[in-house]
Design a protein around this motif. Structure first.
Motif, PDB file in Angstrom:
ATOM      1  N   UNK A  87     -22.424 -34.423 -37.763  1.00  0.00           N
ATOM      2  CA  UNK A  87     -22.647 -33.075 -38.299  1.00  0.00           C
ATOM      3  C   UNK A  87     -23.725 -32.380 -37.482  1.00  0.00           C
ATOM      4  N   UNK A  88     -23.418 -31.172 -37.054  1.00  0.00           N
ATOM      5  CA  UNK A  88     -24.383 -30.311 -36.352  1.00  0.00           C
ATOM      6  C   UNK A  88     -24.529 -29.049 -37.187  1.00  0.00           C
ATOM      7  N   UNK A  89     -25.768 -28.610 -37.368  1.00  0.00           N
ATOM      8  CA  UNK A  89     -26.048 -27.483 -38.244  1.00  0.00           C
ATOM      9  C   UNK A  89     -26.520 -26.246 -37.487  1.00  0.00           C
ATOM     10  N   UNK A  90     -26.233 -25.095 -38.065  1.00  0.00           N
ATOM     11  CA  UNK A  90     -26.636 -23.814 -37.471  1.00  0.00           C
ATOM     12  C   UNK A  90     -27.049 -22.867 -38.592  1.00  0.00           C
ATOM     13  N   UNK A  91     -28.234 -22.287 -38.468  1.00  0.00           N
ATOM     14  CA  UNK A  91     -28.703 -21.279 -39.420  1.00  0.00           C
ATOM     15  C   UNK A  91     -29.043 -20.003 -38.671  1.00  0.00           C
ATOM     16  N   UNK A  92     -28.831 -18.882 -39.341  1.00  0.00           N
ATOM     17  CA  UNK A  92     -29.130 -17.594 -38.722  1.00  0.00           C
ATOM     18  C   UNK A  92     -29.864 -16.728 -39.722  1.00  0.00           C
ATOM     19  N   UNK A  93     -30.492 -15.664 -39.222  1.00  0.00           N
ATOM     20  CA  UNK A  93     -31.465 -14.973 -40.066  1.00  0.00           C
ATOM     21  C   UNK A  93     -30.954 -13.696 -40.730  1.00  0.00           C
ATOM     22  N   UNK A  94     -29.973 -13.015 -40.116  1.00  0.00           N
ATOM     23  CA  UNK A  94     -29.488 -11.770 -40.705  1.00  0.00           C
ATOM     24  C   UNK A  94     -27.965 -11.805 -40.769  1.00  0.00           C
ATOM     25  N   UNK A  95     -27.393 -10.829 -41.472  1.00  0.00           N
ATOM     26  CA  UNK A  95     -25.960 -10.813 -41.673  1.00  0.00           C
ATOM     27  C   UNK A  95     -25.170 -10.771 -40.371  1.00  0.00           C
ATOM     28  N   UNK A  96     -23.987 -11.374 -40.408  1.00  0.00           N
ATOM     29  CA  UNK A  96     -23.165 -11.446 -39.207  1.00  0.00           C
ATOM     30  C   UNK A  96     -21.740 -11.021 -39.529  1.00  0.00           C
ATOM     31  N   UNK A 156     -24.009 -22.885 -31.036  1.00  0.00           N
ATOM     32  CA  UNK A 156     -23.674 -21.938 -32.102  1.00  0.00           C
ATOM     33  C   UNK A 156     -24.056 -20.531 -31.622  1.00  0.00           C
ATOM     34  N   UNK A 157     -23.215 -19.556 -31.874  1.00  0.00           N
ATOM     35  CA  UNK A 157     -23.522 -18.179 -31.483  1.00  0.00           C
ATOM     36  C   UNK A 157     -23.046 -17.247 -32.585  1.00  0.00           C
ATOM     37  N   UNK A 158     -23.808 -16.178 -32.827  1.00  0.00           N
ATOM     38  CA  UNK A 158     -23.427 -15.244 -33.894  1.00  0.00           C
ATOM     39  C   UNK A 158     -23.225 -13.847 -33.330  1.00  0.00           C
ATOM     40  N   UNK A 159     -22.284 -13.177 -33.939  1.00  0.00           N
ATOM     41  CA  UNK A 159     -22.013 -11.771 -33.640  1.00  0.00           C
ATOM     42  C   UNK A 159     -22.547 -10.972 -34.827  1.00  0.00           C
ATOM     43  N   UNK A 160     -23.565 -10.161 -34.575  1.00  0.00           N
ATOM     44  CA  UNK A 160     -24.191  -9.430 -35.679  1.00  0.00           C
ATOM     45  C   UNK A 160     -23.457  -8.152 -36.034  1.00  0.00           C
ATOM     46  N   UNK A 161     -22.317  -7.934 -35.421  1.00  0.00           N
ATOM     47  CA  UNK A 161     -21.542  -6.742 -35.721  1.00  0.00           C
ATOM     48  C   UNK A 161     -21.904  -5.609 -34.784  1.00  0.00           C
ATOM     49  N   UNK A 162     -21.393  -4.443 -35.035  1.00  0.00           N
ATOM     50  CA  UNK A 162     -21.628  -3.331 -34.130  1.00  0.00           C
ATOM     51  C   UNK A 162     -20.546  -3.299 -33.074  1.00  0.00           C
ATOM     52  N   UNK A 163     -20.669  -2.377 -32.148  1.00  0.00           N
ATOM     53  CA  UNK A 163     -19.584  -2.171 -31.196  1.00  0.00           C
ATOM     54  C   UNK A 163     -19.853  -2.760 -29.821  1.00  0.00           C
ATOM     55  N   UNK A 164     -20.943  -3.489 -29.666  1.00  0.00           N
ATOM     56  CA  UNK A 164     -21.247  -3.944 -28.316  1.00  0.00           C
ATOM     57  C   UNK A 164     -20.860  -5.396 -28.049  1.00  0.00           C
TER      58      UNK A 164
END
Lengths: 114, 110
Positions: free
Chosen positions: B20-29, B87-95
């Motif tokens: 198991x590998x874990x990933x946490x992020x700080x704001x909405x994605x 782990x990588x997150x997309x925070x939304x938006x158009x870029x």
């Protein structure tokens, strides 16, 4: 199959040289990205482009420029190479459609500046 | 700016173990990506998910949006699973920009 091709796997240049890293994708993707990857720091975005001749700075653009004259090709330029630009450079592309899309990565160029 | 934390940084396992590998992020994605990088190799996308769970072969990825947490599981691990998992997150938006974790180096011994 999706293909992102970087021109060199390994490259050795000297301090002060102008260095060109080339990336070509065959998927007709609108978005293209240049990252550098360093131990302990992970992937960091240098520049990205969302269309031909369009570019935006990423998190660490200093010392770099880019060129996107054709949709399939995105070039990273080190105007005057310095030793702190020794790194692994990765190119990626993704479609420009709405909604989330995975990025497709090249095999990387390991650049050493002496 | 979204902060992405992965744990553990390094993981050594014996062949056959459950990983198991874990990933946490700080704001909405809008989406979270799991990527794999073999030594000296390029990066391949394993999963992209915005809710629930996805499975591909021996790999399973889950995400809990409320807790801002995702896990990557590998069942019946094999030495060929040895790689860096990112782990990588997309925070939304158009870029279409991603924010990456620093990666987890997995070594599976025979």
């Amino acid at each position: 199959d999706v293909k992102v091709t970087q021109s060199s796997r390994y490259l050795v240049k000297r301090t002060g040289e102008k260095v060109f890293l080339e990336c070509v994708q065959d998927m007709d993707h609108e978005n293209m990205f240049w990252y550098r990857q360093d131990p302990g720091l992970g992937l960091r975005l240098i520049y990205f482009s969302y269309d031909v001749k369009m570019k935006e700075k990423g998190d660490i653009p200093e010392g770099y420029s880019v060129s996107r004259e054709k949709k399939e090709r995105f070039s990273l330029i080190l105007e005057s190479a310095s030793t702190n630009q020794t790194s692994m450079y990765l190119c990626a592309s993704s479609p420009g459609v709405k909604g989330n899309q995975p990025q497709h990565f090249g095999d990387g160029t390991r650049l050493s500046i002496l | 700016k979204n902060e992405v934390e992965q744990s553990p940084q390094n993981l050594t396992a014996q062949e056959g173990e459950f990983i198991t590998i874990n990933c946490s992020y700080s704001v909405g994605i809008s989406a979270l990506h799991w990527l794999q990088q073999h030594p000296g190799g390029g990066i391949v996308s394993l999963f992209m998910l915005s809710s629930g769970k996805k499975k591909h072969g021996r790999l399973i990825a889950t995400i809990n949006i409320q807790e801002k947490h995702s896990s990557l599981h590998i069942t019946a691990s094999h030495p060929r699973d040895s790689a860096v998992y990112i782990c990588a997150v997309d925070s939304g938006g158009s870029n279409y920009k991603l924010t990456f974790g620093k990666g987890t180096l997995l070594t599976v011994n025979p």
